[in-house]
Design a protein around this motif. Structure first.
Motif, PDB file in Angstrom:
ATOM      1  N   HIS A 101       0.854  -1.193   0.000  1.00  0.00           N
ATOM      2  CA  HIS A 101       0.000   0.000   0.000  1.00  0.00           C
ATOM      3  C   HIS A 101       0.891   1.245   0.000  1.00  0.00           C
ATOM      4  O   HIS A 101       1.540   1.550   0.985  1.00  0.00           O
ATOM      5  CB  HIS A 101      -0.913  -0.008   1.231  1.00  0.00           C
ATOM      6  CG  HIS A 101      -2.062   0.937   1.117  1.00  0.00           C
ATOM      7  ND1 HIS A 101      -1.926   2.289   1.324  1.00  0.00           N
ATOM      8  CD2 HIS A 101      -3.358   0.726   0.777  1.00  0.00           C
ATOM      9  CE1 HIS A 101      -3.099   2.870   1.136  1.00  0.00           C
ATOM     10  NE2 HIS A 101      -3.984   1.948   0.799  1.00  0.00           N
ATOM     11  N   ARG A 102       0.920   1.953  -1.135  1.00  0.00           N
ATOM     12  CA  ARG A 102       1.885   3.048  -1.298  1.00  0.00           C
ATOM     13  C   ARG A 102       1.716   4.155  -0.256  1.00  0.00           C
ATOM     14  O   ARG A 102       2.690   4.772   0.161  1.00  0.00           O
ATOM     15  CB  ARG A 102       1.768   3.640  -2.703  1.00  0.00           C
ATOM     16  CG  ARG A 102       2.348   2.765  -3.785  1.00  0.00           C
ATOM     17  CD  ARG A 102       2.496   3.508  -5.095  1.00  0.00           C
ATOM     18  NE  ARG A 102       3.324   2.773  -6.027  1.00  0.00           N
ATOM     19  CZ  ARG A 102       2.854   1.984  -6.983  1.00  0.00           C
ATOM     20  NH1 ARG A 102       1.555   1.825  -7.129  1.00  0.00           N
ATOM     21  NH2 ARG A 102       3.674   1.351  -7.791  1.00  0.00           N
ATOM     22  N   LEU A 103       0.473   4.424   0.143  1.00  0.00           N
ATOM     23  CA  LEU A 103       0.235   5.491   1.128  1.00  0.00           C
ATOM     24  C   LEU A 103       0.779   5.072   2.493  1.00  0.00           C
ATOM     25  O   LEU A 103       1.473   5.853   3.164  1.00  0.00           O
ATOM     26  CB  LEU A 103      -1.272   5.783   1.195  1.00  0.00           C
ATOM     27  CG  LEU A 103      -1.689   7.139   1.725  1.00  0.00           C
ATOM     28  CD1 LEU A 103      -1.128   8.282   0.892  1.00  0.00           C
ATOM     29  CD2 LEU A 103      -3.219   7.228   1.757  1.00  0.00           C
ATOM     30  N   LYS A 106       4.594   5.246   2.422  1.00  0.00           N
ATOM     31  CA  LYS A 106       5.121   6.618   2.530  1.00  0.00           C
ATOM     32  C   LYS A 106       4.986   7.142   3.961  1.00  0.00           C
ATOM     33  O   LYS A 106       5.889   7.792   4.489  1.00  0.00           O
ATOM     34  CB  LYS A 106       4.364   7.554   1.574  1.00  0.00           C
ATOM     35  CG  LYS A 106       4.788   7.432   0.107  1.00  0.00           C
ATOM     36  CD  LYS A 106       5.988   8.317  -0.195  1.00  0.00           C
ATOM     37  CE  LYS A 106       6.227   8.549  -1.667  1.00  0.00           C
ATOM     38  NZ  LYS A 106       6.565   7.384  -2.458  1.00  0.00           N
ATOM     39  N   TYR A 119       3.400  14.067  -0.914  1.00  0.00           N
ATOM     40  CA  TYR A 119       2.382  13.148  -1.420  1.00  0.00           C
ATOM     41  C   TYR A 119       1.041  13.410  -0.733  1.00  0.00           C
ATOM     42  O   TYR A 119       0.994  14.019   0.337  1.00  0.00           O
ATOM     43  CB  TYR A 119       2.801  11.689  -1.197  1.00  0.00           C
ATOM     44  CG  TYR A 119       2.919  11.302   0.264  1.00  0.00           C
ATOM     45  CD1 TYR A 119       1.878  10.654   0.922  1.00  0.00           C
ATOM     46  CD2 TYR A 119       4.075  11.579   0.998  1.00  0.00           C
ATOM     47  CE1 TYR A 119       1.982  10.303   2.257  1.00  0.00           C
ATOM     48  CE2 TYR A 119       4.196  11.231   2.329  1.00  0.00           C
ATOM     49  CZ  TYR A 119       3.135  10.592   2.960  1.00  0.00           C
ATOM     50  OH  TYR A 119       3.243  10.251   4.290  1.00  0.00           O
ATOM     51  N   SER A 121      -3.191  11.597  -0.396  1.00  0.00           N
ATOM     52  CA  SER A 121      -4.163  10.568  -0.746  1.00  0.00           C
ATOM     53  C   SER A 121      -5.227  11.175  -1.660  1.00  0.00           C
ATOM     54  O   SER A 121      -5.695  12.289  -1.421  1.00  0.00           O
ATOM     55  CB  SER A 121      -4.820  10.048   0.537  1.00  0.00           C
ATOM     56  OG  SER A 121      -5.835   9.139   0.229  1.00  0.00           O
ATOM     57  N   THR A 141      -1.762   4.210  -8.444  1.00  0.00           N
ATOM     58  CA  THR A 141      -2.693   3.422  -7.639  1.00  0.00           C
ATOM     59  C   THR A 141      -1.997   3.092  -6.315  1.00  0.00           C
ATOM     60  O   THR A 141      -0.786   2.857  -6.286  1.00  0.00           O
ATOM     61  CB  THR A 141      -3.081   2.113  -8.362  1.00  0.00           C
ATOM     62  OG1 THR A 141      -1.886   1.442  -8.777  1.00  0.00           O
ATOM     63  CG2 THR A 141      -3.944   2.405  -9.587  1.00  0.00           C
ATOM     64  N   THR A 142      -2.757   3.075  -5.216  1.00  0.00           N
ATOM     65  CA  THR A 142      -2.123   2.820  -3.911  1.00  0.00           C
ATOM     66  C   THR A 142      -1.684   1.354  -3.784  1.00  0.00           C
ATOM     67  O   THR A 142      -0.783   1.043  -3.011  1.00  0.00           O
ATOM     68  CB  THR A 142      -3.064   3.159  -2.733  1.00  0.00           C
ATOM     69  OG1 THR A 142      -4.314   2.535  -2.964  1.00  0.00           O
ATOM     70  CG2 THR A 142      -3.237   4.647  -2.576  1.00  0.00           C
ATOM     71  N   THR A 143      -2.338   0.483  -4.557  1.00  0.00           N
ATOM     72  CA  THR A 143      -1.935  -0.928  -4.510  1.00  0.00           C
ATOM     73  C   THR A 143      -1.682  -1.426  -5.938  1.00  0.00           C
ATOM     74  O   THR A 143      -2.174  -0.849  -6.905  1.00  0.00           O
ATOM     75  CB  THR A 143      -3.028  -1.811  -3.874  1.00  0.00           C
ATOM     76  OG1 THR A 143      -4.239  -1.641  -4.605  1.00  0.00           O
ATOM     77  CG2 THR A 143      -3.255  -1.443  -2.420  1.00  0.00           C
ATOM     78  N   GLY A 170      -8.053   3.400  -4.932  1.00  0.00           N
ATOM     79  CA  GLY A 170      -7.362   4.466  -4.218  1.00  0.00           C
ATOM     80  C   GLY A 170      -6.142   4.910  -4.997  1.00  0.00           C
ATOM     81  O   GLY A 170      -5.501   4.102  -5.684  1.00  0.00           O
ATOM     82  N   TYR A 171      -5.826   6.197  -4.902  1.00  0.00           N
ATOM     83  CA  TYR A 171      -4.637   6.737  -5.575  1.00  0.00           C
ATOM     84  C   TYR A 171      -3.797   7.551  -4.595  1.00  0.00           C
ATOM     85  O   TYR A 171      -4.280   8.011  -3.557  1.00  0.00           O
ATOM     86  CB  TYR A 171      -5.034   7.657  -6.745  1.00  0.00           C
ATOM     87  CG  TYR A 171      -5.582   6.944  -7.955  1.00  0.00           C
ATOM     88  CD1 TYR A 171      -4.729   6.481  -8.963  1.00  0.00           C
ATOM     89  CD2 TYR A 171      -6.945   6.729  -8.104  1.00  0.00           C
ATOM     90  CE1 TYR A 171      -5.229   5.819 -10.082  1.00  0.00           C
ATOM     91  CE2 TYR A 171      -7.453   6.073  -9.221  1.00  0.00           C
ATOM     92  CZ  TYR A 171      -6.593   5.627 -10.203  1.00  0.00           C
ATOM     93  OH  TYR A 171      -7.084   4.985 -11.303  1.00  0.00           O
ATOM     94  N   ILE A 172      -2.546   7.722  -4.962  1.00  0.00           N
ATOM     95  CA  ILE A 172      -1.651   8.640  -4.251  1.00  0.00           C
ATOM     96  C   ILE A 172      -1.053   9.568  -5.306  1.00  0.00           C
ATOM     97  O   ILE A 172      -0.670   9.118  -6.393  1.00  0.00           O
ATOM     98  CB  ILE A 172      -0.563   7.858  -3.463  1.00  0.00           C
ATOM     99  CG1 ILE A 172       0.404   8.817  -2.750  1.00  0.00           C
ATOM    100  CG2 ILE A 172       0.225   6.907  -4.348  1.00  0.00           C
ATOM    101  CD1 ILE A 172       1.380   8.090  -1.806  1.00  0.00           C
TER     102      ILE A 172
END
Length: 348
Positions: A101-103, A106, A119, A121, A141-143, A170-172
């Motif tokens: 999960h990129r968020l 980070k 960054y 969300s 995309t967060t994933t 979800g995006y970042i």
């Protein structure tokens, strides 16, 4: 053979190289993969083909192995967690869940007081419109997504309309840095404060896919030391066991930023096979199987070039290589446009 059997989830080139490294250490390997043509089946002792949610096949896999590791991060957390109840999974599944999960990734890095790009969300289009100072940026995309997949560079708000984004995902949004160069650190953590850490590797990307890697990286001493310290801090905080890669950006003012963490052996570390006494793959096997730690020694400077898509065809026709050149064919059957098909390492 030793009495250890290592299970590896994923059967691409990284799984192949882990199996080759394990064999050198007299460790048997079982590869579990959802690709019937997975190249790693050429190098392991046993190959199981099934989907990653096939409980019957997963149980067969668990019964054959002592320890489980994986070659890529997009494996369902539930699968790793279930396996971990019966056989140790290293690195542990919670690491994988965080880094999927990129968020969350980070936030984790920032909480260690380590610099990342700015960054935010993103849940809807208006979230981006309210963050115009983040542009130019990159929407991810967060994933899922790697090698540029699930990533959309955005220079201006006007470009948003042409992207046709699905906001159910979800995006970042990450602000782009004025990039001078990219480096990576490959580190193997064996246990608390016990590491083997490779020197920084300088990387060049084309179409968001790694193309060239080289050591030594052309960086100053401050960045050399800081990148290694940050990688140690991350590995320690995660209580990580195995080989980990931390990817960094360096901006035009020589500021260092963590871009991403890869909880596995990494493409930029392929040159360690020929340039060091112990490769990133052997170190990973040694760490997860609790074997002895061997002090790292660099044998040579090196550069690596990835062979993408059709570029492999020329080299498969057995051209002549010099004594300092090492050609690796990943033995993938299908040649696809942006697919990593092999690499060449040159010792300098």
């Amino acid at each position: 053979m030793s009495d250890i059997t290592l299970g590896i989830i994923g059967g691409g080139q990284l799984g192949s190289m882990l199996a080759i490294a394990a064999k050198k250490l007299n460790i048997k390997t079982v590869i579990f993969c959802d690709d019937v043509d997975a190249p790693a089946q050429n190098f392991c002792n046993r190959f199981i083909y099934a989907n990653y949610d096939d409980n019957e096949k997963i149980n067969e896999f668990i019964n054959l192995v002592n320890i489980v590791t994986y070659e890529f991060e997009n494996i369902p957390y539930e699968t790793l967690n279930e396996i971990n109840k019966l056989k140790p999974v290293l690195p542990k599944p919670s690491v994988n869940r965080l880094i999927q999960h990129r968020l969350a990734e980070k936030d984790f890095v920032n909480n260690l007081n380590i610099r990342t790009t700015r960054y935010a969300s993103i849940e809807k289009k208006s979230d981006i419109e309210a963050l115009e100072d983040f542009l130019p940026g990159i929407l991810k995309t967060t994933t899922l997504g790697y090698d540029g997949k699930g990533q959309h560079p955005i220079k201006s708000i006007e470009e948003l309309n042409s992207l046709n984004l699905d906001f159910s995902k979800g995006y970042i949004l990450e602000k782009l840095v004025k990039l001078k160069k990219e480096i990576s650190i490959i580190i193997t953590r064996f246990s608390t404060h016990k590491y083997e850490i490779y020197e920084p590797i300088e990387n060049t990307h084309e179409d968001q896919i790694l193309k060239h890697s080289k050591i030594p990286a052309e960086i100053d001493e401050k960045i050399f030391n800081q990148s290694k310290e940050w990688a140690k801090l991350i590995a320690e905080e995660l209580k990580y066991i195995g080989t980990l890669c931390v990817e960094f950006f360096i901006d035009r003012n020589d500021n260092l930023y963590v871009n991403e963490i890869a909880p596995r052996v990494h493409n930029s570390g392929h040159l360690t096979i020929n340039a060091f006494n112990v490769s990133q793959f052997e170190n990973h096997v040694r760490a997860v199987c609790a074997l002895n730690q061997i002090p790292l020694k660099k044998l040579s400077n090196a550069k690596m070039i990835n062979l993408i898509g059709n570029q492999i065809s020329f080299y498969r026709k057995s051209p002549k290589f010099k004594d300092n050149e090492f050609f690796f064919d990943y033995l993938k059957k299908d040649v696809k446009e942006k697919r990593k098909m092999g690499h060449i390492t040159t010792l300098l």
